[in-house]
Design an enzyme around this catalytic site. Structure first.
Site, PDB file in Angstrom:
ATOM      1  N   GLU A  90       0.889  -0.933  -0.148  1.00  0.00           N
ATOM      2  CA  GLU A  90      -0.024  -0.022  -0.067  1.00  0.00           C
ATOM      3  C   GLU A  90       0.884   1.496   0.433  1.00  0.00           C
ATOM      4  O   GLU A  90       1.923   0.971   0.422  1.00  0.00           O
ATOM      5  CB  GLU A  90      -1.131  -0.188   1.028  1.00  0.00           C
ATOM      6  CG  GLU A  90      -1.834  -1.196   1.142  1.00  0.00           C
ATOM      7  CD  GLU A  90      -3.150  -0.995   2.530  1.00  0.00           C
ATOM      8  OE1 GLU A  90      -3.462  -1.787   1.573  1.00  0.00           O
ATOM      9  OE2 GLU A  90      -2.366  -0.830   3.222  1.00  0.00           O
ATOM     10  N   CYS A 103       3.466   8.454   1.689  1.00  0.00           N
ATOM     11  CA  CYS A 103       4.021   7.611   2.234  1.00  0.00           C
ATOM     12  C   CYS A 103       4.454   6.251   0.818  1.00  0.00           C
ATOM     13  O   CYS A 103       3.191   5.655   0.913  1.00  0.00           O
ATOM     14  CB  CYS A 103       2.902   7.437   3.674  1.00  0.00           C
ATOM     15  SG  CYS A 103       3.336   6.228   4.429  1.00  0.00           S
ATOM     16  N   CYS A 110       6.231  -6.720   6.808  1.00  0.00           N
ATOM     17  CA  CYS A 110       7.149  -6.546   7.844  1.00  0.00           C
ATOM     18  C   CYS A 110       8.071  -7.218   8.934  1.00  0.00           C
ATOM     19  O   CYS A 110       7.236  -8.291   9.151  1.00  0.00           O
ATOM     20  CB  CYS A 110       6.953  -4.594   8.421  1.00  0.00           C
ATOM     21  SG  CYS A 110       8.183  -4.219   9.428  1.00  0.00           S
ATOM     22  N   CYS A 114       6.081  -5.404  15.682  1.00  0.00           N
ATOM     23  CA  CYS A 114       5.955  -4.011  16.246  1.00  0.00           C
ATOM     24  C   CYS A 114       4.237  -4.336  16.795  1.00  0.00           C
ATOM     25  O   CYS A 114       3.126  -5.005  16.431  1.00  0.00           O
ATOM     26  CB  CYS A 114       5.638  -2.421  15.591  1.00  0.00           C
ATOM     27  SG  CYS A 114       7.507  -2.134  15.399  1.00  0.00           S
ATOM     28  N   CYS A 117       0.585  -2.747  15.286  1.00  0.00           N
ATOM     29  CA  CYS A 117       0.957  -2.203  14.172  1.00  0.00           C
ATOM     30  C   CYS A 117       0.311  -3.462  13.317  1.00  0.00           C
ATOM     31  O   CYS A 117       0.642  -4.524  13.832  1.00  0.00           O
ATOM     32  CB  CYS A 117       2.092  -2.465  13.502  1.00  0.00           C
ATOM     33  SG  CYS A 117       2.343  -2.192  11.685  1.00  0.00           S
ATOM     34  N   CYS A 337      -1.227   5.604   9.973  1.00  0.00           N
ATOM     35  CA  CYS A 337      -0.408   4.615  10.702  1.00  0.00           C
ATOM     36  C   CYS A 337      -0.298   3.709  11.365  1.00  0.00           C
ATOM     37  O   CYS A 337      -0.949   3.561  12.268  1.00  0.00           O
ATOM     38  CB  CYS A 337       0.747   5.764  11.661  1.00  0.00           C
ATOM     39  SG  CYS A 337       2.243   5.423  12.764  1.00  0.00           S
TER      40      CYS A 337
END
Ligand code: SF4
Length: 343
Positions: A90, A103, A110, A114, A117, A337
């Site tokens: 994205e 962004c 990833c 985290c 996230c 975010c």
């Protein structure tokens, strides 16, 4: 097999042409055509016939395909982009006064995991290549010019989409060099920000290798115990080590290290946390972005009270630390975010 044109920074492209006994001046024509004039299709303009033949035979200009576009009521745009091998990432356009910040994603998924996230739940599938990072920019920019021609174009780049940018250091470095190059998009050096969760191997390389773009650290807590939970790589690369390397980055006048602080209700948003953050960062050339957490389906945490966000900001002010409360643009399409996910 053809090689992507978009993987070459300007020097690399000149060298490629020279190594093939072609005039290096072709690099400036190609950069101008594709990045400055933003032309679609091959460049033949003023190029020697031998260079044209070389390009036809060896270079590819394939870009990611936009397979989905979500437009938020606040004008944020979230793209789902598909790469050559079918993997999707994205890319988000964030509006601000008729201008846009893009962004960019740097990895498919990833590895950092985290806890707040959405992307981290996917695990790492692979790094994106330089051309796939550049490709997100070109495709989003094209979409913007076609769909919102009255708005100003992209002037800011943040590497804050899916992935840990410093875990994919080489591709992010080359993509940044391409964005900065005066022969091409010529984005200002202060308009590019790389965001990291604190990936130390990348920070160690930063000063020697990365062109002087901005850096943002996902801080989220001044305490290792809390960072260990929020950002598990903190167990491997503790905050003190990370800050040590950040402090070594030479900053120009009016350049700051950006500290991102995701405020989570009753977890890291208390007055005590604010004072400890103030103590940790006081005297540094710092800007703190306070981001109220956006809950997503299944998330463990809650959004803080607005009054507590303001209180946090006030306390940082006591330490002479500028803190901005960031809006959560794109909430309604899960583009804010930590919410990016390719599903
Ligand atoms: S917040 Fe960033 S570094 Fe952490 S898991 Fe999500 S994408 Fe990765």
């Amino acid at each position: 097999m053809k090689i992507s044109f978009y993987q070459y920074n300007y020097e690399m492209l000149k060298n490629l042409l020279l190594q093939n006994d072609l005039s290096p001046s072709g690099a400036s024509l190609l950069y101008n055509w594709h990045y400055k004039q933003k032309q679609i299709g091959s460049c033949t303009h003023n190029l020697a016939l031998a260079t044209q033949a070389f390009i036809r035979e060896y270079l590819s200009f394939t870009l990611p395909e936009i397979v989905n576009v979500h437009q938020s009521s606040d004008l944020t745009v979230k793209f789902l982009m598909q790469m050559d091998d079918g993997q999707k990432v994205e890319t988000v356009l964030i509006p601000f006064q008729n201008k846009y910040t893009i962004c960019l994603s740097t990895q498919v998924g990833c590895a950092m995991k985290c806890s707040f996230c959405f992307t981290g739940t996917q695990g790492l599938k692979r790094h994106l290549k330089t051309e796939e990072i550049i490709g997100q920019f070109i495709m989003a920019d094209r979409w913007l010019r076609e769909n919102r021609p009255d708005d100003q174009l992209l002037k800011n780049i943040v590497y804050m989409g899916q992935g840990e940018p410093l875990h994919n250091f080489d591709a992010v470095k080359t993509a940044s060099e391409i964005f900065l190059d005066q022969h091409g998009t010529s984005i200002g050096i202060q308009k590019i920000t790389v965001s990291t969760a604190g990936y130390l191997p990348g920070l160690i390389r930063w000063n020697e290798e990365m062109p002087g773009v901005n850096i943002a650290l996902s801080l989220h807590s001044p305490f290792d115990e809390k960072r260990n939970e929020l950002i598990p790589i903190n167990q491997r690369y503790p905050l003190a080590e990370v800050l040590k390397y950040l402090d070594l980055i030479p900053l120009k006048r009016k350049q700051y290290i950006i500290y991102e602080y995701l405020l989570i209700k009753n977890y890291n948003d208390t007055d005590f946390d604010a004072h400890a953050t103030g103590e940790l960062l006081k005297g540094k050339q710092a800007i703190i972005n306070l981001i109220p957490f956006n809950p997503f389906p299944g998330s463990l945490y809650e959004r803080p009270e607005s009054s507590q966000v303001e209180q946090f900001q006030k306390i940082l002010g006591l330490y002479h630390l500028p803190a901005l409360i960031r809006g959560t643009k794109g909430d309604d399409i899960l583009a804010a975010c930590g919410q990016l996910n390719t599903k």
